[in-house]
Write an enzyme that holds these catalytic residues in place. Sequence first.
Site, short mmCIF file in Angstrom:
data_model
loop_
_atom_site.label_atom_id
_atom_site.label_comp_id
_atom_site.label_asym_id
_atom_site.label_seq_id
_atom_site.Cartn_x
_atom_site.Cartn_y
_atom_site.Cartn_z
N GLU A 143 41.86 -19.67 10.15
CA GLU A 143 40.67 -19.18 10.02
C GLU A 143 40.45 -18.03 8.90
O GLU A 143 41.08 -17.23 8.76
CB GLU A 143 40.12 -18.41 11.24
CG GLU A 143 38.87 -17.66 11.13
CD GLU A 143 38.60 -17.03 12.42
OE1 GLU A 143 37.13 -16.67 12.56
OE2 GLU A 143 39.50 -16.51 13.19
N ASP A 178 34.01 -19.52 10.99
CA ASP A 178 33.60 -18.27 11.46
C ASP A 178 32.35 -18.02 10.43
O ASP A 178 32.59 -17.20 9.42
CB ASP A 178 34.54 -17.32 11.65
CG ASP A 178 33.91 -16.09 12.49
OD1 ASP A 178 32.74 -15.53 12.16
OD2 ASP A 178 34.58 -15.74 13.53
N GLN A 206 32.52 -20.36 14.90
CA GLN A 206 32.30 -19.16 15.46
C GLN A 206 31.06 -18.59 15.06
O GLN A 206 30.93 -18.47 13.69
CB GLN A 206 33.52 -18.16 15.60
CG GLN A 206 34.86 -18.71 16.58
CD GLN A 206 35.87 -18.13 16.41
OE1 GLN A 206 36.14 -17.12 15.62
NE2 GLN A 206 36.45 -17.78 17.58
N GLU A 246 31.67 -15.22 19.44
CA GLU A 246 32.70 -14.25 19.09
C GLU A 246 32.04 -12.87 18.74
O GLU A 246 32.06 -12.49 17.42
CB GLU A 246 33.78 -14.58 18.40
CG GLU A 246 35.15 -13.73 18.19
CD GLU A 246 36.13 -13.94 17.25
OE1 GLU A 246 37.44 -14.07 17.48
OE2 GLU A 246 35.60 -14.61 16.10
#
Length: 278
Positions: A143, A178, A206, A246
């Site tokens: 990530e 993300d 995310q 998240e």
Amino acid sequence: MPRFAANLTMLYNEHAFLDRFAAAAADGFKGVEYLFPYAFAASDIARRLAEHGLQQVLFNAPPGDWDAGERGLACLPGREAEFRAGFAKALEYAQALDCPRIHVMAGLAPAGAERAALAATYEANLAWAAGQAASAGRDVLIEPINTRDMPGFFLNRQDEAHRTVMAIGAPNLKVQFDLYHCQIVEGDVAMKIRQYLPTGRVGHFQIAGVPMRHEPDLGELNHPYLFGVIDEVAAACGWQGWVGCEYRPARGAVPGGTSDGLGWLRAAGAQPQRMPPT
């Protein structure tokens, strides 16, 4: 709309960790993720998943000494044995929890270290982990994380992550995309979804509001539009993954703080399943 997973590290913090599974299920979540499971027996977590009809979709491999500020070991020369031991432990939990994905944090670049040496260590560790995970039927995710929230983190951009995945060439090594981190570092989020999701290299999304990391109906990103983009591209390429929630509830760790902030999720369920053709 996408399948949403509750991040139990950030959501439902008014409850003890093992009680957050029930809270997430009560709000309609079918999947959960979190940072680390290792403070709890895998059997206890598995029991909560089964009791509440939840799927474990993601967790992180051990990151080193988190309380001391470490944020992963994968890029750190000289820590390979510790990295391998930690990843082996993660695989044990993944087996017990029937979790298909393990996120490997890259780590913080040591001051003065040559990036080429860190990159070589990072790729070697990821190649080894992907091989171990393939034998167990699991994916390894990496990530990009913004350096405002995590100064010095080794991996920051989507293009860097995808180049790493392509260089290693393991089919079960993928990118954890993300949207929050991407917007802070580089923006152009919708076009990056369109660029990278069809490649097969995106394993998980995310979300969080930007810039405060609260609910995804607060801040500068148009999440309903982005959910539509994910739906549209996923339908075209056959992607069937999850979107992890998240974020930190704006009301904080107070009774009902997470549940009361889920208006965005109820609204998302009423959105069209596809965006209009462009």
